[in-house]
Design a protein around this motif. Structure first.
Motif, short mmCIF file in Angstrom:
data_model
loop_
_atom_site.label_atom_id
_atom_site.label_comp_id
_atom_site.label_asym_id
_atom_site.label_seq_id
_atom_site.Cartn_x
_atom_site.Cartn_y
_atom_site.Cartn_z
N PRO A 155 0.79 -1.24 0.00
CA PRO A 155 0.00 0.00 0.00
C PRO A 155 0.82 1.28 0.00
CG PRO A 155 -0.15 -1.13 2.13
CD PRO A 155 0.49 -2.07 1.18
N ASP A 156 1.95 1.31 0.69
CA ASP A 156 2.72 2.56 0.78
C ASP A 156 3.28 2.97 -0.58
OD1 ASP A 156 2.18 2.68 3.46
OD2 ASP A 156 4.11 1.83 4.09
N LYS A 157 3.84 2.02 -1.31
CA LYS A 157 4.40 2.34 -2.62
C LYS A 157 3.30 2.67 -3.64
CE LYS A 157 8.64 -0.33 -1.94
NZ LYS A 157 9.45 -1.49 -2.37
N VAL A 158 2.17 2.02 -3.50
CA VAL A 158 1.05 2.35 -4.38
C VAL A 158 0.57 3.77 -4.13
CG1 VAL A 158 -1.37 1.83 -4.94
CG2 VAL A 158 0.29 -0.04 -4.72
N LYS A 159 0.51 4.16 -2.87
CA LYS A 159 0.12 5.54 -2.55
C LYS A 159 1.11 6.54 -3.14
CE LYS A 159 -2.39 4.56 1.76
NZ LYS A 159 -2.39 4.70 3.24
N TYR A 160 2.38 6.20 -3.11
CA TYR A 160 3.40 7.07 -3.72
C TYR A 160 3.15 7.19 -5.22
CZ TYR A 160 7.94 9.01 -4.98
OH TYR A 160 8.93 9.82 -5.47
N MET A 161 2.87 6.07 -5.87
CA MET A 161 2.59 6.10 -7.31
C MET A 161 1.36 6.96 -7.60
SD MET A 161 3.39 2.23 -8.70
CE MET A 161 3.48 2.77 -10.41
N GLU A 162 0.33 6.78 -6.82
CA GLU A 162 -0.90 7.55 -7.04
C GLU A 162 -0.65 9.05 -6.84
OE1 GLU A 162 -4.13 4.09 -5.76
OE2 GLU A 162 -3.46 5.57 -4.28
N ASN A 168 1.01 14.45 -12.00
CA ASN A 168 1.50 14.29 -13.38
C ASN A 168 3.02 14.32 -13.44
OD1 ASN A 168 1.10 13.82 -16.13
ND2 ASN A 168 1.16 16.01 -16.62
N ASP A 169 3.64 13.67 -12.46
CA ASP A 169 5.09 13.61 -12.37
C ASP A 169 5.53 12.16 -12.59
OD1 ASP A 169 7.73 14.17 -11.93
OD2 ASP A 169 7.57 14.28 -9.74
N LEU A 170 5.19 11.63 -13.76
CA LEU A 170 5.44 10.22 -14.03
C LEU A 170 6.89 9.93 -14.40
CD1 LEU A 170 2.16 9.22 -15.90
CD2 LEU A 170 2.63 9.35 -13.45
N ASP A 171 7.68 10.96 -14.62
CA ASP A 171 9.11 10.76 -14.90
C ASP A 171 9.93 10.63 -13.61
OD1 ASP A 171 8.78 10.84 -17.65
OD2 ASP A 171 8.96 13.03 -17.72
N ASP A 172 9.29 10.78 -12.48
CA ASP A 172 9.98 10.64 -11.19
C ASP A 172 10.72 9.30 -11.14
OD1 ASP A 172 10.20 11.32 -8.17
OD2 ASP A 172 9.33 9.30 -8.20
N ALA A 173 11.97 9.34 -10.72
CA ALA A 173 12.82 8.15 -10.76
C ALA A 173 12.28 7.02 -9.89
CB ALA A 173 14.23 8.51 -10.32
N GLY A 212 -1.38 5.78 -22.49
CA GLY A 212 -0.96 6.76 -21.50
C GLY A 212 0.54 6.67 -21.32
N ASP A 213 1.01 6.83 -20.09
CA ASP A 213 2.46 6.82 -19.85
C ASP A 213 3.02 5.41 -19.67
OD1 ASP A 213 4.96 8.49 -18.92
OD2 ASP A 213 4.72 6.87 -17.45
N ASN A 214 2.27 4.51 -19.09
CA ASN A 214 2.75 3.16 -18.85
C ASN A 214 1.57 2.20 -18.78
OD1 ASN A 214 1.88 2.84 -15.91
ND2 ASN A 214 3.21 4.64 -15.73
#
Length: 301
Positions: A155-162, A168-173, A212-214
């Motif tokens: 859940p934590d990483k999914v929240k970060y992705m969301e 709209n910062d999908l290029d974030d490393a 979309g982006d991915n």
């Protein structure tokens, strides 16, 4: 039919890369995914199906790596060619220019959507249809990928992705590192070097317009993919094949099997979205059984 690579000129003036392999009276045309991917995971199909006498043709769709790439930054060009109708009718024009009829059509992912549309509209030309890893209802896919993200990342990483998606910062490393984890878990589980490239060969304008982006965020035209009411219009023998560890939900494949009048569902253990690579022996066993059954008149739903 001529073997090897042929560049065909479409009626619109653009050129498509095509390749035909093998000899035999059975014809198979392959549609790649993406949208904006390319033909490369079909390259061994001629060899794998040689014992059945299957001649395999493949092509890169307009905008993809080996074919012409229009200037999609021109709004008129984008409006004309980045549509479902264009890519569907492109399949029919390729069929005509390659001289195919009474043939099998296989498509993976986006290509599987094209197979569904083609079989419903142009089914009189088909002997059989193979839908590989593509749902008929995009909402089912969205639910599935959200569950995949939760299972693989927590859940934590999914929240970060969301959060990054909202910004709209999908290029974030960090975001992209999570996408890499998901791709290796659910898309390309085997990660073969044979189809790897030094640079990215995805036709990004086409992919962005539809997906979309991915693979895990649908912001393009595929967000409106709802084809279930048309499945009954697919009347040819149909093979639906899904990986058992991929983003497309097998529960939806089971619905498709029931809705398509003459359909068989096969699943590939340990197969991701590209299960023709992840578990090739099982994938090709299913495909060869389907073709053999249709050819002998012994296809049972």
């Amino acid at each position: 039919m001529k073997q090897g690579t042929t560049i065909i000129t479409l009626d619109n003036g653009y050129h498509l890369w095509t390749n035909t392999q093998g000899e035999g009276d059975i014809q198979l045309l392959c549609l790649h995914g993406g949208p904006g991917g390319n033909h490369e995971y079909w390259e061994n199909f001629g060899e794998k199906l040689a014992d059945l006498g299957v001649q395999v043709s493949m092509y890169d769709q307009l905008g993809s790596w080996y074919s012409d790439q229009p200037d999609y930054s021109d709004p008129e060009i984008a409006d004309k060619y980045l549509t479902y109708d264009y890519f569907l009718d492109e399949v029919e024009e390729v069929r005509q220019k390659l001289g195919l009829d009474n043939f099998y059509l296989i498509g993976q992912s986006w290509g599987g959507a094209l197979v569904q549309m083609y079989a419903a509209k142009y089914g009189q030309h088909l002997k059989g249809a193979i839908i590989s890893s593509m749902v008929d209802e995009i909402d089912d896919y969205v639910k599935s990928i959200n569950q995949c993200r939760l299972d693989a990342l927590g859940p934590d990483k999914v929240k970060y992705m969301e959060k990054k998606e909202d910004e709209n910062d999908l290029d974030d490393a960090t975001y992209q590192s999570y996408v890499d984890v998901l791709n290796k878990e659910y898309i390309d589980r085997k990660q073969p070097t044979a189809i790897s490239h030094l640079i990215d060969t995805m036709a990004t304008p086409v992919y962005n317009a539809f997906q979309g982006d991915n693979e895990f965020v649908i912001t393009g035209k595929l967000s409106q993919w709802h084809f279930r009411e048309h499945l009954k219009e697919i009347t040819v023998p149909t093979l639906i094949t899904f990986g058992e560890h991929e983003t497309m939900p097998i529960s939806t494949a089971k619905i498709m099997q029931k809705e398509i009048p003459h359909a068989r569902l096969e699943t590939t253990p340990n197969g991701g979205h590209h299960h023709m690579i992840d578990n090739a022996p099982v994938y090709f066993d299913h495909l060869k059984k389907f073709i053999t059954n249709v050819e002998s008149g012994n296809f049972n739903d």
